[in-house]
Scaffold this motif. Structure first.
Motif, mmCIF file in Angstrom:
data_model
loop_
_atom_site.group_PDB
_atom_site.id
_atom_site.type_symbol
_atom_site.label_atom_id
_atom_site.label_comp_id
_atom_site.label_asym_id
_atom_site.label_seq_id
_atom_site.Cartn_x
_atom_site.Cartn_y
_atom_site.Cartn_z
ATOM 1 N N UNK A 420 25.665 -41.383 -1.970
ATOM 2 C CA UNK A 420 26.703 -41.968 -1.131
ATOM 3 C C UNK A 420 27.762 -40.921 -0.839
ATOM 4 N N UNK A 421 28.253 -40.927 0.394
ATOM 5 C CA UNK A 421 29.313 -40.001 0.748
ATOM 6 C C UNK A 421 30.568 -40.338 -0.057
ATOM 7 N N UNK A 422 31.276 -39.331 -0.537
ATOM 8 C CA UNK A 422 32.503 -39.612 -1.296
ATOM 9 C C UNK A 422 33.555 -40.267 -0.418
ATOM 10 N N UNK A 423 34.372 -41.087 -1.033
ATOM 11 C CA UNK A 423 35.440 -41.750 -0.287
ATOM 12 C C UNK A 423 36.395 -40.718 0.292
ATOM 13 N N UNK A 529 32.702 -31.788 -2.219
ATOM 14 C CA UNK A 529 33.273 -32.880 -2.994
ATOM 15 C C UNK A 529 32.279 -33.450 -4.005
ATOM 16 N N UNK A 530 31.016 -32.972 -3.977
ATOM 17 C CA UNK A 530 29.956 -33.530 -4.799
ATOM 18 C C UNK A 530 29.494 -32.457 -5.771
ATOM 19 N N UNK A 531 29.275 -32.819 -7.035
ATOM 20 C CA UNK A 531 28.924 -31.801 -8.042
ATOM 21 C C UNK A 531 27.477 -31.318 -7.964
ATOM 22 N N UNK A 532 26.720 -31.691 -6.934
ATOM 23 C CA UNK A 532 25.329 -31.251 -6.812
ATOM 24 C C UNK A 532 25.096 -30.700 -5.415
ATOM 25 N N UNK A 533 24.287 -29.666 -5.344
ATOM 26 C CA UNK A 533 23.896 -29.084 -4.066
ATOM 27 C C UNK A 533 22.398 -29.191 -3.824
ATOM 28 N N UNK A 534 21.638 -29.515 -4.871
ATOM 29 C CA UNK A 534 20.187 -29.686 -4.745
ATOM 30 C C UNK A 534 19.704 -30.523 -5.923
ATOM 31 N N UNK A 535 18.418 -30.865 -5.905
ATOM 32 C CA UNK A 535 17.866 -31.693 -6.980
ATOM 33 C C UNK A 535 17.935 -30.987 -8.331
ATOM 34 N N UNK A 536 17.846 -29.663 -8.341
ATOM 35 C CA UNK A 536 17.867 -28.927 -9.603
ATOM 36 C C UNK A 536 19.214 -28.995 -10.303
ATOM 37 N N UNK A 543 27.997 -36.953 -13.650
ATOM 38 C CA UNK A 543 28.698 -37.879 -12.758
ATOM 39 C C UNK A 543 27.741 -38.875 -12.111
ATOM 40 N N UNK A 544 26.521 -38.426 -11.795
ATOM 41 C CA UNK A 544 25.561 -39.264 -11.066
ATOM 42 C C UNK A 544 24.369 -39.596 -11.961
ATOM 43 N N UNK A 545 23.953 -40.876 -11.937
ATOM 44 C CA UNK A 545 22.631 -41.228 -12.410
ATOM 45 C C UNK A 545 21.640 -40.981 -11.274
ATOM 46 N N UNK A 546 20.355 -40.880 -11.605
ATOM 47 C CA UNK A 546 19.369 -40.600 -10.557
ATOM 48 C C UNK A 546 18.028 -41.187 -10.973
ATOM 49 N N UNK A 547 17.195 -41.414 -9.968
ATOM 50 C CA UNK A 547 15.882 -42.001 -10.237
ATOM 51 C C UNK A 547 15.061 -42.094 -8.968
ATOM 52 N N UNK A 548 13.875 -42.711 -9.075
ATOM 53 C CA UNK A 548 12.974 -42.871 -7.938
ATOM 54 C C UNK A 548 12.257 -44.209 -8.086
ATOM 55 N N UNK A 549 11.187 -44.404 -7.312
ATOM 56 C CA UNK A 549 10.471 -45.676 -7.300
ATOM 57 C C UNK A 549 9.389 -45.682 -8.376
ATOM 58 N N UNK A 618 21.167 -34.468 0.285
ATOM 59 C CA UNK A 618 21.653 -33.291 -0.421
ATOM 60 C C UNK A 618 20.530 -32.259 -0.522
ATOM 61 N N UNK A 619 20.829 -31.025 -0.155
ATOM 62 C CA UNK A 619 19.879 -29.931 -0.338
ATOM 63 C C UNK A 619 18.665 -30.026 0.561
ATOM 64 N N UNK A 620 17.685 -29.181 0.265
ATOM 65 C CA UNK A 620 16.443 -29.120 1.032
ATOM 66 C C UNK A 620 15.344 -29.891 0.309
ATOM 67 N N UNK A 621 14.356 -30.434 1.043
ATOM 68 C CA UNK A 621 13.250 -31.160 0.395
ATOM 69 C C UNK A 621 12.428 -30.242 -0.510
ATOM 70 N N UNK A 622 11.841 -30.816 -1.541
ATOM 71 C CA UNK A 622 10.963 -30.094 -2.458
ATOM 72 C C UNK A 622 9.689 -30.913 -2.648
ATOM 73 N N UNK A 623 8.733 -30.351 -3.373
ATOM 74 C CA UNK A 623 7.452 -31.011 -3.619
ATOM 75 C C UNK A 623 6.788 -31.424 -2.309
ATOM 76 N N UNK A 624 6.496 -30.428 -1.461
ATOM 77 C CA UNK A 624 5.920 -30.703 -0.148
ATOM 78 C C UNK A 624 4.482 -31.203 -0.282
ATOM 79 N N UNK A 625 4.175 -32.308 0.408
ATOM 80 C CA UNK A 625 2.831 -32.891 0.427
ATOM 81 C C UNK A 625 2.546 -33.412 1.829
ATOM 82 N N UNK A 626 1.270 -33.736 2.062
ATOM 83 C CA UNK A 626 0.871 -34.262 3.352
ATOM 84 C C UNK A 626 0.758 -35.771 3.334
ATOM 85 N N UNK A 627 1.038 -36.382 4.470
ATOM 86 C CA UNK A 627 0.824 -37.812 4.669
ATOM 87 C C UNK A 627 -0.525 -38.007 5.351
#
Length: 660
Positions: A420-423, A529-536, A543-549, A618-627
C-alpha cells in the motif's frame, strides 16, 4: 478364442499348419508375428505385423533417402536375401552381405566387420535376432565402428527388438527401425506407458481386431463370416498405429519408428529421438520423416478437432479471465459472460482451428497435496478427464508437466511485490523539504552577507545613482528580489557593485535550479518512504508482513529455492499466522488494510495497481516463468494449440490482445 466349444478365432504367432487349418475351417487367424515370405494370401490370415516386403521397402527408402553408397548387410534369417535383392535391384549402392545364420561365432563376425572396414564401408544394416545383433554390435564396438562417420541401421523384424541401452555411452551412431509403438495416445492403448513392450502391443491390437470382427458378425446376425467385406470395414486406433486391412488381411498402411540413439552429454538420460516411415505414399519425402514422430505425422494429416466441442475449465483471475459485469452467472451462460486476455486467445484459437467449446469455472489452479489427496484444482479436473483444456495463466513447472502437457508459452511473467502506498502528509513547510536545514541556513547567511557587502561596496565607490547607497533596507530588498526573480527598477552602476551582483545572480541560478528539480520529486510519493526496494529487502525489515497464495507456484518457488534470503522469507511466511492467504483477492484486500507486502504474478499485480491507486509495485519482477495452456497428458490437441500460439505471436495478435 472359444465360444460354445467352437473356435471363433486363433490369435498368436504364425504357424503354417494353423494357417492351413483356419483357412480350411474359415476361422480368422490373427497373427502376432511376421509371416514368412511366399505364404499364400488369405482373407482369414490377418497380419498385425507387416510382412517382409514392407520391411524391404522401408530399408530401401532409408538407403535411398540418405544416399548411402557403400553398405554392408548382416542377417541371420530367411528374409535377408529378399531385402538384399530389393536393395541391389532398385539402388546402385555397393553392397556386401553376410549370412550369420549358420555361423554366428565372434571370430567370423569380427573378420566380416574387418573386411567391410577395409573396403571403406561406413554404412551397416543388421537384420538379425536380438541375440545375434548384440554379438555384432559388441564386435563393432571393439573395432571402434559404432561412432561417426559409421552409421548403423538395426532392422527389428517382428516383435523381437534389440536393446540398445548399453551402447548409450559409446557415442554410437545407431538408428533402430521397428514397428511403431504408440506411446502417446493412452486412449488407444490400454498398456501402461511405463511398461509397454512391442510384443504386448501387437497382442493387444490382435485382440482389438478380433473383438471388432466378432461384433460385426453378431450385428449382421449371419451364420457365414464374410471376411473380405469385414476386413475392409475395420478401422481402429491401436498400440501399433492405425489398424486398417486389405481384403487379404494385410495392413493398408504401416508405420515404422526410426529411433536414433543420441550421444550422451553431461550424464543425460538416453532418450531416443524418433522419426517415422509410413507406407501408402507415392513420394519418398512423404514416406520417410526423419524428425517427425508418429503423433506429428498423424496430426498433420488428420484434423484432431474436426469441429469438436471441447471441455474447458478455467479460473477467475483478472485480467486473464474475469466476469464481464463483475457478477457470476449460471453455468450455461458462462462462455458469453467471460472476458480477458486468455478468453480473447481462446476465441482466436477456436476461429483458426474451427472448434467449439464449453467453459466451467474451477476454484484453484492445482497443486500436489501428497499421495493421499493427490492433485487439486484444474490439474485434478484434467487428470479425471472432466475437461480437455485448462485455460488460465498456468505457470509451466516441472511438477505440473509431469502429469499434464502445456502449450508453448503465450506470455512470460515474474513475481512482483505489491504494498500500500504510504499515507501522504501535507505540511505548510513541505516546500522546505528539497533542501536540508544546513543549506537553508547557508543561503540565509549568504543573503545577509551579500546584502551588507553590496551596501558597503556601493558606499565606498560612491555609486550615487543607486538608491540603496544611503539606505541599507534597499540593499537587502535588491538581493532578496534577485533570488526570487523579482522585477527591480534599479541596478548597480559601479564596477565593483556589478561584480558582487553578478556573483549573487550566478549563486541564485544554481540554488533555484537545484530547488526546482528536487521540489517535484519531494511533492510526489516515492519508494523512499518505504523500507524496501525489492523482494530481497523483506527478510531484513520488521515493518511489513509478507506472504503469497497457499498452494500456488509462487509458494513452491520459496519452498524449494536454494537462495538464502528467499528461504528466510518462506520460513517467515510459514511461522506467521495469516501471511499465506487462500486467494489472490484476499492478498490484495490485506494489502489495502494492513502493512502487508503481497507477492504474486507481475501481470496481475500491474493490472491491480492500474485499477487501485492506493497500492504500488516495488522493485523488478523475479522468478521468471512462462504462462501456458494446460491439456491432458499426451493430448492430441497440445501441438496444434502451440502452433496457433506461435502463429498469433508472429502476426502480432498476442501483443494487440495484451494491450486490450
Amino acid at each position: 478364442m472359444i465360444q460354445r466349444n467352437n473356435v471363433s478365432a486363433l490369435v498368436g504367432p504364425f504357424s503354417e499348419i494353423f494357417a492351413f487349418a483356419t483357412e480350411h475351417n474359415r476361422v480368422p487367424y490373427i497373427v502376432t508375428s511376421m509371416v514368412p515370405y511366399g505364404i499364400e494370401k488369405s482373407p482369414f490370415l490377418i497380419q498385425i505385423v507387416p510382412n517382409v516386403s514392407t520391411y524391404g521397402f522401408a530399408v530401401n527408402d532409408i538407403v535411398h533417402f540418405f544416399n548411402w553408397r557403400k553398405v554392408g548387410l548382416i542377417y541371420d534369417n530367411e528374409e535377408g536375401p529378399y531385402v538384399l535383392s530389393r536393395l541391389v535391384d532398385k539402388d546402385p549402392a555397393d553392397m556386401k552381405a553376410y549370412n550369420i545364420r549358420d555361423n554366428n561365432s565372434e571370430t567370423f563376425i569380427r573378420d566380416a566387420l574387418k573386411y567391410l572396414r577395409d573396403r571403406a564401408t561406413d554404412k551397416f544394416i543388421i537384420m538379425c535376432s536380438s541375440a545375434n545383433a548384440d554379438i555384432v554390435l559388441t564386435q563393432a564396438l571393439y573395432l571402434s565402428l559404432l561412432s561417426r562417420p559409421n552409421t548403423w541401421l538395426i532392422v527389428n523384424m517382428g516383435t523381437d527388438t534389440v536393446a540398445l541401452d548399453k551402447y548409450l555411452d559409446s557415442r554410437a551412431n545407431i538408428t533402430s527401425l521397428l514397428l511403431m509403438l504408440d506411446t502417446k495416445h493412452t486412449n488407444h492403448c490400454a498398456l501402461s506407458s511405463n511398461y509397454r513392450k512391442l510384443h504386448d502391443a501387437v497382442l493387444l491390437d490382435a485382440i482389438k481386431v478380433f473383438r471388432d470382427i466378432k461384433l460385426r458378425h453378431i450385428l449382421r446376425n449371419s451364420t457365414r463370416l464374410k471376411m473380405r467385406k469385414t476386413l475392409r470395414e475395420i478401422e481402429l486406433d491401436g498400440c501399433t498405429g492405425k489398424l486398417k486391412f486389405s481384403k487379404f488381411g494385410l495392413r493398408n498402411e504401416t508405420f515404422f519408428q526410426l529411433a536414433t540413439l543420441p550421444t550422451l552429454r553431461n550424464g543425460s538420460s538416453g532418450v531416443f529421438q524418433s522419426g517415422t516411415w509410413r507406407s501408402g505414399r507415392k513420394l519418398l519425402n512423404d514416406r520417410i520423416k526423419p524428425s517427425d514422430s508418429y503423433e506429428v505425422v498423424m496430426r498433420s494429416s488428420d484434423d484432431v478437432f474436426d469441429g469438436k466441442m471441447l471441455r474447458i475449465t478455467t479460473i477467475i483471475e483478472p485480467p486473464f479471465i474475469q466476469w464481464r459485469n463483475e457478477t457470476p452467472v449460471p453455468e450455461e451462460d458462462i462462455p458469453e459472460n467471460l472476458e480477458g486476455f486468455c478468453v480473447s486467445i481462446l476465441k482466436e484459437m477456436a476461429k483458426e482451428l474451427k472448434f467449439t467449446y464449453n467453459i466451467s469455472v474451477a476454484r484453484k489452479f492445482g497443486s500436489y497435496k501428497g499421495p493421499v489427496r493427490g492433485w487439486t484444482g484444474m490439474v485434478r479436473i484434467l487428470l479425471e478427464d472432466r475437461a480437455d483444456i485448462a485455460l488460465a495463466p498456468f505457470q509451466i513447472t516441472p511438477d505440473r508437466s509431469g502429469v499434464v502437457d502445456f502449450t508453448k508459452p503465450y506470455m512470460t511473467k515474474g513475481t512482483s511485490v505489491v504494498v500500500k502506498k504510504p499515507d501522504r502528509s501535507v505540511s505548510p513547510f513541505q516546500f522546505l523539504s528539497p533542501l536540508s536545514k544546513y543549506v537553508w541556513i547557508t543561503i540565509f547567511i549568504s543573503f545577509l552577507t551579500t546584502s551588507l557587502v553590496m551596501f558597503a561596496v556601493s558606499r565606498v565607490n560612491c555609486d550615487r545613482q543607486s538608491n540603496y547607497i544611503h539606505n541599507l533596507r534597499e540593499s537587502f530588498w535588491y538581493i532578496w528580489g534577485t533570488i526570487l526573480r523579482g522585477n527591480l527598477t534599479g541596478s548597480p552602476q559601479g564596477v565593483s557593485s556589478r561584480i558582487v551582483s553578478s556573483v549573487w545572480w550566478f549563486f541564485s541560478l544554481i540554488v533555484i535550479s537545484i530547488y526546482t528539480a528536487n521540489l517535484a520529486a519531494f511533492l510526489t510519493i516515492t519508494n523512499a518512504h518505504i523500507p524496501i526496494e525489492s523482494a530481497s529487502d523483506l527478510p531484513n525489515q520488521n515493518e511489513y508482513e509478507y506472504g503469497t497464495v497457499e498452494g500456488s507456484q509462487t509458494e513452491n518457488f520459496f519452498k524449494y529455492t536454494n537462495i538464502s534470503h528467499y528461504q528466510k522469507m518462506y520460513a517467515f511466511m510459514k511461522l506467521t499466522d495469516g501471511a499465506i492467504v487462500r486467494r489472490t483477492t484476499d492478498g490484495f484486500r490485506k494489502v489495502n488494510k494492513e502493512k502487508y507486502a503481497f507477492l504474486w504474478d507481475s501481470p496481475v499485480v500491474r493490472h491491480e495497481t492500474a485499477k487501485n491507486c492506493d497500492i504500488m509495485e516495488i522493485g523488478s519482477p523475479f522468478d521468471l516463468k512462462g504462462y501456458g495452456i494446460a491439456t491432458q497428458k499426451n493430448s492430441p490437441y497440445t501441438e496444434r494449440l502451440s502452433w496457433v500460439i506461435l502463429k498469433l505471436n508472429d502476426e502480432g495478435t498476442l501483443y494487440r490482445l495484451e494491450g486490450k
